[in-house]
Structures are given as structure tokens and as C-alpha cells.
Design a protein around this motif. Structure first.
Motif, PDB file in Angstrom:
ATOM      1  N   SER A   8       0.864  -1.175   0.000  1.00  0.00           N
ATOM      2  CA  SER A   8       0.000   0.000   0.000  1.00  0.00           C
ATOM      3  C   SER A   8       0.902   1.226   0.000  1.00  0.00           C
ATOM      4  O   SER A   8       1.751   1.377   0.860  1.00  0.00           O
ATOM      5  N   GLY A  31      -6.134   4.716  -0.028  1.00  0.00           N
ATOM      6  CA  GLY A  31      -5.167   5.007  -1.079  1.00  0.00           C
ATOM      7  C   GLY A  31      -5.217   3.949  -2.158  1.00  0.00           C
ATOM      8  O   GLY A  31      -6.193   3.232  -2.296  1.00  0.00           O
ATOM      9  N   PHE A  32      -4.122   3.853  -2.929  1.00  0.00           N
ATOM     10  CA  PHE A  32      -4.084   2.822  -3.953  1.00  0.00           C
ATOM     11  C   PHE A  32      -3.190   1.687  -3.469  1.00  0.00           C
ATOM     12  O   PHE A  32      -2.334   1.874  -2.621  1.00  0.00           O
ATOM     13  N   THR A  33      -3.431   0.501  -4.007  1.00  0.00           N
ATOM     14  CA  THR A  33      -2.690  -0.689  -3.611  1.00  0.00           C
ATOM     15  C   THR A  33      -2.083  -1.316  -4.850  1.00  0.00           C
ATOM     16  O   THR A  33      -2.759  -1.496  -5.854  1.00  0.00           O
ATOM     17  N   TRP A  47      -7.412  -0.275  -4.960  1.00  0.00           N
ATOM     18  CA  TRP A  47      -7.586   0.776  -3.951  1.00  0.00           C
ATOM     19  C   TRP A  47      -7.878   0.122  -2.605  1.00  0.00           C
ATOM     20  O   TRP A  47      -8.218  -1.053  -2.526  1.00  0.00           O
ATOM     21  N   ASN A  48      -7.699   0.899  -1.538  1.00  0.00           N
ATOM     22  CA  ASN A  48      -7.926   0.362  -0.202  1.00  0.00           C
ATOM     23  C   ASN A  48      -8.497   1.421   0.720  1.00  0.00           C
ATOM     24  O   ASN A  48      -8.293   2.633   0.509  1.00  0.00           O
ATOM     25  N   ASN A  70      -9.388  -4.136   0.523  1.00  0.00           N
ATOM     26  CA  ASN A  70      -8.644  -3.883  -0.716  1.00  0.00           C
ATOM     27  C   ASN A  70      -9.449  -4.425  -1.884  1.00  0.00           C
ATOM     28  O   ASN A  70     -10.058  -5.502  -1.779  1.00  0.00           O
TER      29      ASN A  70
END
Length: 141
Positions: A8, A31-33, A47-48, A70
Motif C-alpha cells: 500500500s 489510497g491505492f494498492t 484501492w484500499n 482492498n
């Protein structure tokens, strides 16, 4: 069982601890994963979101409960290989983590955290079509 490895990044986290001495803490983030390794060869970036709440029993001992989610798309090469038009993978996590504060009265708080929890992965192939095919990918079991 396959391992799901996730990084992450650009993780936006906010933590509020109230005034000094408050026994309650909470955190939220998102955020993005980016999947890595073998997982990264099969999944798109995702995303998460996550959040948690904690309680400090003494100045040195506390506990934190965290929930996370996620979401990833399955990449087009993998979808073509197994014969499906679309798909997603979702990972839910719930953890309970004891915390030991090494320097509870210092301006910088050093602490040890560990614990365990539940991690649940769901994979879903969507947008069904009528097609006669055999699809197999060891990543998806």
C-alpha cells in the motif's frame, strides 16, 4: 494456498489521539494498492480503505483493532487466459493487535505491535457470457 502480497503506497492516514493522557485512539486511511510478485502478474492496481480504534490500558500497554478492505481488478492477460471477460479480487482484513509502549513518557513514542486476525480473499469473475471453454489458472486454484 497462494500468498497474496500487497504494497500500500501513497497511504493517506489520519490518527487522532486527543489530548495527552487520553486512553482512546483511532485511525482512518485509504489510497491505492499495488500487488507485487506473482500476485502482480495477475491483478491490476487497486484501492484500499481502512480504519481502527485503540485503547491504552496503562501508559505502557494497549490494544488496537483494525479493519481493512482492498479491491483489485484482474488483468486482461489473465482474463483472456481463463476465458472470462471481467473479474475482481477483494481482500477483507480484521486484526486485533496488542501494543507495548517502550518509551511512554518521551516526546517520541517507540512501541512494539503485533497480533493476528482474519484475512478473507474473494475472487469473482463477472459479466458472464455464453461460451464453451475450459479455463485453468493455478493462481486462482
Amino acid at each position: 494456498m497462494n500468498r497474496l502480497v500487497i504494497i500500500s503506497s501513497l497511504f493517506l492516514t489520519a490518527a487522532a489521539f486527543g489530548q495527552e493522557g487520553s486512553p482512546i485512539a483511532f485511525s482512518i486511511g485509504g489510497g491505492f494498492t499495488q500487488p507485487v510478485g506473482n500476485t502482480g502478474r495477475h491483478l491490476d492496481d487497486g484501492w484500499n480503505v481502512n480504519g481502527g480504534i485503540g485503547f491504552k490500558f496503562t501508559p505502557m500497554v494497549g490494544v488496537m483493532a483494525d479493519l481493512g478492505f482492498n479491491n483489485f481488478g484482474i488483468n486482461s492477460a489473465t482474463l483472456t487466459n481463463v476465458g472470462f471477460p471481467d473479474g475482481t479480487v477483494r481482500v477483507f482484513s480484521a486484526t486485533l493487535d496488542p501494543i507495548v509502549h517502550v518509551t511512554p513518557h518521551s516526546p517520541v513514542d517507540v512501541y512494539l505491535i503485533g497480533g493476528g486476525g482474519l484475512y478473507h480473499r474473494t475472487q469473482e469473475f463477472t459479466q458472464p457470457t455464453v461460451v464453451d471453454t475450459v479455463g485453468f489458472d493455478p493462481f486462482f486454484g
